[in-house]
Design an enzyme around this catalytic site. Structure first.
Site, short mmCIF file in Angstrom:
data_model
loop_
_atom_site.label_atom_id
_atom_site.label_comp_id
_atom_site.label_asym_id
_atom_site.label_seq_id
_atom_site.Cartn_x
_atom_site.Cartn_y
_atom_site.Cartn_z
N SER A 96 0.91 -1.26 0.10
CA SER A 96 0.06 0.00 -0.04
C SER A 96 0.91 1.31 -0.04
CB SER A 96 -0.86 -0.12 1.13
OG SER A 96 -1.57 1.18 1.38
N TYR A 101 -2.74 -1.07 10.35
CA TYR A 101 -2.80 -1.25 8.76
C TYR A 101 -1.47 -0.92 8.18
CZ TYR A 101 -4.16 -1.33 4.00
OH TYR A 101 -4.31 -1.61 2.71
N LYS A 156 1.85 -3.00 6.62
CA LYS A 156 2.01 -2.89 5.13
C LYS A 156 3.73 -2.37 4.94
CE LYS A 156 -1.69 -3.74 3.05
NZ LYS A 156 -1.89 -4.88 2.13
N1 LIG Z 1 -8.81 -0.83 -1.92
C1 LIG Z 1 -7.45 0.04 -2.05
O1 LIG Z 1 -7.68 1.29 -2.08
C2 LIG Z 1 -6.10 -0.48 -1.50
C3 LIG Z 1 -5.18 0.25 -1.40
C4 LIG Z 1 -3.99 -0.38 -1.10
C5 LIG Z 1 -3.91 -1.70 -0.82
N2 LIG Z 1 -4.61 -2.53 -0.94
C6 LIG Z 1 -4.41 -3.72 -0.73
O2 LIG Z 1 -5.10 -4.69 -1.81
C7 LIG Z 1 -5.48 -6.05 -1.36
C8 LIG Z 1 -6.79 -6.18 -1.62
O3 LIG Z 1 -7.85 -5.33 -0.93
P1 LIG Z 1 -9.15 -4.89 -1.35
O4 LIG Z 1 -9.20 -3.53 -1.61
O5 LIG Z 1 -9.65 -5.61 -2.84
O6 LIG Z 1 -10.03 -5.24 -0.27
P2 LIG Z 1 -11.33 -6.22 -0.08
O7 LIG Z 1 -12.35 -6.10 -1.27
O8 LIG Z 1 -11.68 -5.95 1.34
O9 LIG Z 1 -10.80 -7.56 -0.34
C9 LIG Z 1 -9.85 -8.37 0.48
C10 LIG Z 1 -9.83 -9.75 0.33
O10 LIG Z 1 -9.23 -10.40 1.23
C11 LIG Z 1 -9.88 -11.49 1.57
N3 LIG Z 1 -9.37 -12.11 2.91
C12 LIG Z 1 -9.42 -11.28 4.04
N4 LIG Z 1 -8.96 -12.17 5.01
C13 LIG Z 1 -8.51 -13.38 4.57
C14 LIG Z 1 -8.02 -14.30 5.13
N5 LIG Z 1 -7.84 -14.87 6.27
N6 LIG Z 1 -7.74 -15.38 4.13
C15 LIG Z 1 -8.07 -15.22 2.95
N7 LIG Z 1 -8.68 -14.30 2.37
C16 LIG Z 1 -8.91 -13.21 3.13
C17 LIG Z 1 -11.18 -10.97 1.65
O11 LIG Z 1 -12.09 -12.28 1.74
P3 LIG Z 1 -13.47 -12.02 2.07
O12 LIG Z 1 -14.35 -11.51 1.08
O13 LIG Z 1 -13.89 -13.61 2.64
O14 LIG Z 1 -13.39 -11.11 3.51
C18 LIG Z 1 -11.35 -10.14 0.36
O15 LIG Z 1 -11.49 -11.02 -0.63
C19 LIG Z 1 -5.39 -5.84 0.41
O16 LIG Z 1 -4.13 -6.40 0.66
C20 LIG Z 1 -5.36 -4.44 0.48
O17 LIG Z 1 -4.51 -4.25 1.79
C21 LIG Z 1 -5.87 -1.81 -1.14
#
Ligand SMILES: NC(=O)c1ccc[n+]([C@@H]2O[C@H](COP(=O)([O-])OP(=O)(O)OC[C@H]3O[C@@H](n4cnc5c(N)ncnc54)[C@H](OP(=O)(O)O)[C@@H]3O)[C@@H](O)[C@H]2O)c1
Length: 214
Positions: A114, A137, A141
């Site tokens: 991130s 968080y 990261k």
């Molecule tokens: N969105 C942003 O702007 C942003 C920015 C920087 C970094 N990120 C990073 O991008 C990655 C994806 O995030 P996202 O934005 O797509 O968020 P999201 O929509 O909340 O997706 C996160 C995913 O991780 C899964 N997950 C959570 N705990 C888990 C576990 N114990 N075992 C297996 N799967 C698990 C969730 O599954 P469930 O649906 O079952 O909960 C969900 O599918 C993350 O690492 C996040 O930190 C996101």
């Protein structure tokens, strides 16, 4: 590529697979909870039965427990659960899949980091990321960056490259769909780093504009 989608909930995982299969993609489901040693071992064993080698591992799972609690009041249980998924998860999964990564040629590992995982950006008052102050968080990261560098050094002799990417501010469940860009746009840098050639970087941190400061 054949893509294995890892998810904890088989119903949701299979639903995602069904949707992508409709588009003609070769996608399969593997049950995995990255916070659970046994589940990760089972997922690695399942894939070892099904495939000879793994070309790409994307450590994508991540959680953001709460954005409103000031650092001095974040409960220890939230810090621990955040680290369990965002930091110990990628360590656990990468360790479990190293044999399958080594079994192929020139495998790639992508860590979903991130912008707030960059100490340079969160301390730069001209950066948007400096206005974000999330104890658990952010710390998870930042630490993930160090983990990626460690794996990158160990695995380089095997032709494996390990890089961290930051996807940008993406509209997903994580931020209650408040991000600026679509998941398709947010996936671009991860895809790029998953497909880099042998002349590509190893042990770096990248965003849509290229290399990012740690
Ligand atoms: N969105 C942003 O702007 C942003 C920015 C920087 C970094 N990120 C990073 O991008 C990655 C994806 O995030 P996202 O934005 O797509 O968020 P999201 O929509 O909340 O997706 C996160 C995913 O991780 C899964 N997950 C959570 N705990 C888990 C576990 N114990 N075992 C297996 N799967 C698990 C969730 O599954 P469930 O649906 O079952 O909960 C969900 O599918 C993350 O690492 C996040 O930190 C996101």
């Amino acid at each position: 590529m054949t893509v294995w989608i890892g998810a904890r909930d088989p119903e949701r995982g299979e639903a995602a697979v069904a949707e992508l299969t409709k588009d003609g993609l070769d996608v399969r489901f593997v049950a995995i909870d990255v916070a659970d040693d046994i589940s990760v071992q089972k997922a690695a064993a399942r894939l070892s039965d099904e495939i000879d080698a793994l070309q790409v591992l994307v450590n994508n799972a991540g959680i953001l427990v709460d954005v409103s609690t000031p650092p001095s009041q974040v409960p220890m249980k939230d810090i621990k659960s955040t680290f369990e998924v965002n930091l110990f998860g990628p360590i656990r999964v990468t360790q479990a899949f190293v044999p399958l990564l080594k079994a192929g040629r020139d495998a790639r590992v992508v860590m979903m980091g991130s912008g707030v995982g960059s100490l340079a950006l969160i301390t730069d008052p001209t950066s948007l990321y400096s206005s974000v102050n999330l104890l658990d968080y952010t710390a998870s990261k930042v630490a993930l960056n160090a983990v990626a560098v460690s794996f990158a050094k160990e695995l380089e002799p095997f032709g494996i490259k390990v890089n961290v990417i930051e996807p940008g501010h993406v509209r997903t469940d994580l931020n209650k769909n408040t991000g600026f860009i679509s998941p398709e746009e947010g996936a671009q840098t991860a895809i790029k780093m998953a497909l880099i050639g042998s002349d590509g970087p190893n042990g770096g941190f990248f965003g849509s504009h290229g290399r990012q400061p740690w």
